[in-house]
Scaffold this active site. Sequence first.
Site, PDB file in Angstrom:
ATOM      1  N   ASN A 180     -11.705  -0.459  -1.400  1.00 26.17           N
ATOM      2  CA  ASN A 180     -11.824  -1.122  -0.095  1.00 26.17           C
ATOM      3  C   ASN A 180     -11.942  -1.227   0.959  1.00 26.17           C
ATOM      4  O   ASN A 180     -12.508   0.463   1.512  1.00 26.17           O
ATOM      5  CB  ASN A 180     -10.009  -1.084   0.024  1.00 26.17           C
ATOM      6  N   GLU A 181     -12.545  -1.659   1.767  1.00 26.85           N
ATOM      7  CA  GLU A 181     -13.380  -1.758   3.141  1.00 26.85           C
ATOM      8  C   GLU A 181     -14.326  -0.783   3.381  1.00 26.85           C
ATOM      9  O   GLU A 181     -14.207   0.103   4.530  1.00 26.85           O
ATOM     10  CB  GLU A 181     -12.210  -1.335   3.990  1.00 26.85           C
TER      11      GLU A 181
ATOM     12  N   ASN B 275      -7.155   1.995   2.440  1.00 27.19           N
ATOM     13  CA  ASN B 275      -7.852   2.572   2.904  1.00 27.19           C
ATOM     14  C   ASN B 275      -6.858   3.926   1.426  1.00 27.19           C
ATOM     15  O   ASN B 275      -7.520   4.594   1.375  1.00 27.19           O
ATOM     16  CB  ASN B 275      -6.930   3.374   3.730  1.00 27.19           C
TER      17      ASN B 275
ATOM     18  N   GLU C  71       0.713  -1.312  -0.210  1.00 32.32           N
ATOM     19  CA  GLU C  71      -0.173   0.114   0.041  1.00 32.32           C
ATOM     20  C   GLU C  71       0.280   1.230  -0.152  1.00 32.32           C
ATOM     21  O   GLU C  71       2.458   1.343   0.387  1.00 32.32           O
ATOM     22  CB  GLU C  71      -0.627  -0.088   1.555  1.00 32.32           C
TER      23      GLU C  71
ATOM     24  N   GLU D  84      -6.236  -9.187   3.124  1.00 32.64           N
ATOM     25  CA  GLU D  84      -5.539  -8.438   4.613  1.00 32.64           C
ATOM     26  C   GLU D  84      -5.308  -9.034   6.355  1.00 32.64           C
ATOM     27  O   GLU D  84      -6.682  -9.683   6.030  1.00 32.64           O
ATOM     28  CB  GLU D  84      -6.044  -6.818   4.884  1.00 32.64           C
TER      29      GLU D  84
ATOM     30  N   GLN E 118       2.069  -5.714   6.188  1.00 31.59           N
ATOM     31  CA  GLN E 118       2.108  -5.267   4.128  1.00 31.59           C
ATOM     32  C   GLN E 118       3.383  -6.196   3.896  1.00 31.59           C
ATOM     33  O   GLN E 118       4.257  -6.812   5.134  1.00 31.59           O
ATOM     34  CB  GLN E 118       1.927  -4.043   4.262  1.00 31.59           C
TER      35      GLN E 118
END
Lengths: 532, 532, 532
Positions: A196-197, A96, A51, A316, A373
């Site tokens: 994402n999320e 994010n 990310e 994740e 990550q």
Amino acid sequence: MGCDGTRVAVVIEGRPSATVEEDRMGRATVRLDPAFTVGPVRPRMFGSFVEHMGRCVYTGIYEPGHPAADELGFRTDVAELVRELGVTLVRYPGGNFVSNYRWEDGVGPKADRPRQLDLAWRSVETNQVGTDDFVDWARRVGVEPMMAVNLGTRGLQDAVDLLLYCNARPGTRLPDQRVANGHVEPHDIRVWCLGNELDGLWQIGHKTAEEYARVAEETARAMRQVDGRVELVACGSSNRAMPTFGTWERVVLERCFDLVEHISAHAYYEPVDGDVDSFLAAGEDMHRFIEAVVATADHVAAVKGSDKRVMVSFDEWNVWYHSRFPGERSLEIREAPELIEDVYDVRDAVVVGSLLITLLQHADRVSMACQAQLVNVIAPILTRPGGPAWRQTIFHPFALTARYARGTVLRPAVVSDRVETRAYGPVDAVVVTATHDPESGDLTVFVVNRSRTESSELTLDVAPPVGGDPTAYVLVEHLVVHDEDPSATNTEERPHRVTPHPGDAAVDGATLTATLPATSWHCIRLTERGVR
Amino acid sequence: MGCDGTRVAVVIEGRPSATVEEDRMGRATVRLDPAFTVGPVRPRMFGSFVEHMGRCVYTGIYEPGHPAADELGFRTDVAELVRELGVTLVRYPGGNFVSNYRWEDGVGPKADRPRQLDLAWRSVETNQVGTDDFVDWARRVGVEPMMAVNLGTRGLQDAVDLLLYCNARPGTRLPDQRVANGHVEPHDIRVWCLGNELDGLWQIGHKTAEEYARVAEETARAMRQVDGRVELVACGSSNRAMPTFGTWERVVLERCFDLVEHISAHAYYEPVDGDVDSFLAAGEDMHRFIEAVVATADHVAAVKGSDKRVMVSFDEWNVWYHSRFPGERSLEIREAPELIEDVYDVRDAVVVGSLLITLLQHADRVSMACQAQLVNVIAPILTRPGGPAWRQTIFHPFALTARYARGTVLRPAVVSDRVETRAYGPVDAVVVTATHDPESGDLTVFVVNRSRTESSELTLDVAPPVGGDPTAYVLVEHLVVHDEDPSATNTEERPHRVTPHPGDAAVDGATLTATLPATSWHCIRLTERGVR
Amino acid sequence: MGCDGTRVAVVIEGRPSATVEEDRMGRATVRLDPAFTVGPVRPRMFGSFVEHMGRCVYTGIYEPGHPAADELGFRTDVAELVRELGVTLVRYPGGNFVSNYRWEDGVGPKADRPRQLDLAWRSVETNQVGTDDFVDWARRVGVEPMMAVNLGTRGLQDAVDLLLYCNARPGTRLPDQRVANGHVEPHDIRVWCLGNELDGLWQIGHKTAEEYARVAEETARAMRQVDGRVELVACGSSNRAMPTFGTWERVVLERCFDLVEHISAHAYYEPVDGDVDSFLAAGEDMHRFIEAVVATADHVAAVKGSDKRVMVSFDEWNVWYHSRFPGERSLEIREAPELIEDVYDVRDAVVVGSLLITLLQHADRVSMACQAQLVNVIAPILTRPGGPAWRQTIFHPFALTARYARGTVLRPAVVSDRVETRAYGPVDAVVVTATHDPESGDLTVFVVNRSRTESSELTLDVAPPVGGDPTAYVLVEHLVVHDEDPSATNTEERPHRVTPHPGDAAVDGATLTATLPATSWHCIRLTERGVR
């Protein structure tokens, strides 16, 4: 990467006398039979995540001017560790971050790319690494790129544009722009995350389940129109404790069932309020999470009268000490800040190994998984800008699993002592998975002892093949992640303080025995006599 | 008992060359290992069903004046067959009948009981058998009564009243009425169905999912207030092809999750449009049905953050030739009419045996099952008024399974040839379950060959216990339900035309072999050398 | 142009004896009286449709370098045929195309316009024709442009921008841009479609009724703010068999009732599963469609207490052999691909003629209609790149109707034999409409014989004016579309194989008689003696 970790607040007391019984020896009996299987070992299970956050990209995989940088500015020392780690798939560019990302900012001549303020992590994004650069890196390192589109501040049109830029043949505006940027051949990226999320209030452009379901549905339909070969991942829940958990997945799949192959799950673990027993049993949470998402997907299939099986993309997962993170709001705006660079100890490595066991145990329905990550940001690899890169403790169970899990996942029959946990009640101390490769004859057993106080004596039998030799398997190697000091870590100064070391497994006839110290993870490699 | 059996209309053609290859021999390899289990053999799996319908009660279990009638008017010849059948649990009094039943009509002095018109089956109900009579009969025969309350024309108050009448201690009006009717001791009925098939448009007082969920919720809460020991069964779907299937279960459980232990499923099978291949594979439908209901229940558990597992009560199942039934609307109003007295053949018996295999395969989540019905009405037992009672073909697989399924259900590993079906695509020809009783050492294997054209050669190995003797199991008996003429039936004149006969199973070392003729069902009994 | 044409699946059998009775002669009696009228002949009824699809634009109306191309690259031979066809209104630029169209790509210097990938038809769009070019062409050809805005991937802002670009007086950015592109005068486009077929799952940016209603409402409000003279068309259903048909129109009009003048309807017809009888009766479907939309619009008016009458814009209709179209997904990406270039036969022309009769019969509530499409793509005109343009069979009934339908539509009284159809039950074999122009005295009768097996003898009387001459009307001309071979077509080699030819109509006193062969369409022109 969300900010609401599964902090399971539980009031029941653990067993206070546990520390007293340090010397008790537990027992675990395991029966393996290659006829009893779960599913194939899926290579994409060993994915990771890059990310644009903290120092994952900048001074992580990318650092022009570093002695080990290649001509494109990417660190070859890091790349070498990524290959050793055995990563197969890398999700990009968030997280994010993606929910306010403009992909156009990251392509074309580097001098022309704008500096932007990333709202997700309150950081300055220089855009010196973007889609083309990442894909190039992924190809050189030998990993498959997994791309996310921005459904936070943007929608269908921009997702289609990015897909056209990446995957379309030259001849129209967007692929021609890619060609102008030096990439005649399409990137041919297969796996795409539909945002994402978006169930998380922290997410820029957070949506209700109904809102997300609609935008994901229409975006998916348009993306399939562009490229019939893409595999799409709908957003599931950011963790199992989300208030919308279960309902979110149902509503999303009621809309998107025919349009997606996968639905995502995210989870991070840490000892909450010092509850180490539950932390060591984090695999229980992941197990229940997967089972719940599978139940929901199959419920929707039942409503639709479909035999289709939507798969879980656990894209994740990791140990993450949220408790050490002050929260995004308190971040000072900087370039490549040092964010959540958790230093992992032996216990964390045992938990990571146990989570990999859980993922393998669900090989029938988990299609992909990405440890979050890859570098510096809660990562198996740490770097110093201008300095070396080294392996954290959690590097080792990942690397051994990625290397030796081959063929088919077996369904073991296990009888184990139980450990009491606040979060999950009584759970097996010893958890096991195994993989069997009929071609090579290799049979690898992954075992964790989740008790923090009791060793366990493992007895493992492999049922002989029909009419075959009951002592067909010979021991190749037994590697252990364990330390007298479970809080030992690897550092720049002592990068090899924690590494796998040989265990005491021994085979007598058809029976293997081994000692499993408290808080330990094991890779036990057997092979069939005479197959190779 | 509903009117919309799963008539799966499919257009793909079956394999036309099947009949040509009549003599081909298929193969099936089975691996058993007592370490790999599904769940316990639950006695309530061998339930049956007595509805006030046709001749199930009157001239079925009850016929005053019959030579074999006992002093209460119940036929002892039928009772003897019920005991031989091995029935454990009997659901009562419906079925569609219950949805317009007034239980008060069936208690007290018989001479005072009213004649009523039953709307469900357009029959005259004399009420000469009622709750007390049925419970008395059940106790004498040795089966557990399972009672349904009327949520069609009635609701909470009448359900509570019936429960008070049955289970409350004397001292208040309703149990005192029971005492006055000759039953001082409470009936102590444990399992209660919250209505019957209220998702079906044919049901008197049909309800939408939301409507049913509310009345079931409030009725369940009140019943639990009366008697904390009851187990409650919420209505699920009347079959898997209902338009509300899946959604109905979700909506009902969202309301009733904490208040019920079980949710029902009903299914009837017949060859639709002559599609015998799919009929023989009816277990596939039942399997998918159970999996779908389990997924739905577990989805609701996930939404509620609960570890509770709602169980499936498969409380109506059987072969039923809907195609021979003219529909309720065309019935002439009569007492004890001859309704759906299907005469079953060998093929039907094989399908019944296969459905029992499917139920056992889901012993982890199926808590109960009731074959519908017990006598005369699509039943294993037929009677002639004033004359004898005899066993239909389907009697035999039920009786053998109920008698020999003991201990724990094992999870076999099976490799089988495939059969192409219109309704389910390719399916295994040979399907297997097995039960193992560690105490007695008995291991019983139930096998069906669902091919109607090909015999199969079965090879079965039992993995030896850890460090044990690989030839530990000896053959006790091999019984087969099969006939050269798959349309053979049992009749009053030839009541023993179709009975189980010995098979050719043989054990050589650790390996058992047996021939499985096309369209055949098998009970193969082994026992551990030296255990008893 | 949608992908779910009205494929009416019907199970009732047609009349098998039809072919036997080939020589039977039917009867049809028609009474006309100019005092009994439906409504005015609306010129916009004879609209057509130019979508950026296949070869409608490129090598259709536009082909620079063609011998007949004008200085702007538009083919004058095609333009001439368009004028002869009598087209009055042309919808543009889509169709599905518009739902991912960026109008800015199509204005300004041609060399600067980007090549884009159109997702709707998976084609390369060169943007060499755009809004200004099309409007210029329309003005030269003498047709009114009808513009659609993109509510698929875009919304309010882009719709307003396009309207500003087209219709605003110079002085602000967008109209100034138009001026810079060579158009000082506003285009003054009156009719605007609020998106296209957004009820269809195939549409990029498909919407639920509620979603569409909201975006249409807000866009309409903003567009009216820009230009008070626009007429707006809300999207209705893509065909009468859409699952949301009726409900969609209600929900949309509940939101947009005060903001739109028209609501759209689309329909395409073909013989489904060889059902020619129902195909010939396609007007029945169109009739029921129009009646249903009118009822829905008037229902909403009733709810709102309004006398406003929303009109039907039947802005896509034609014969289309969906069965010959492989689906968008299977299209190879190309420029100006040969898409759905259906070659029409005589039967298709008879159906097209009958659909025009149906539209005229609803002249009170159908404000506009657009045959889809104008050139090459299911079109009355075919072209060869670099070669000629020619009239398909369906050209002729359209051209005759557009030329001779004048004044007021009459409401005839018809008694006809019936034809049995699978889709619509029994329907009149002979269907009639007529128009009367009091000024010229012209009375034109349009007649179709929808029987594919029986000729019909037409007897037609025109009521004399009060106190007038009962023999007032004289026959001017009787033109027939019919052929011994109903599958005859026009081709580049034989472009005049099928043309209207004289019929046998004759007037005797006040009564006209004519023979109507099976599968024939007629234009019978009368005029009042002495009026002109």
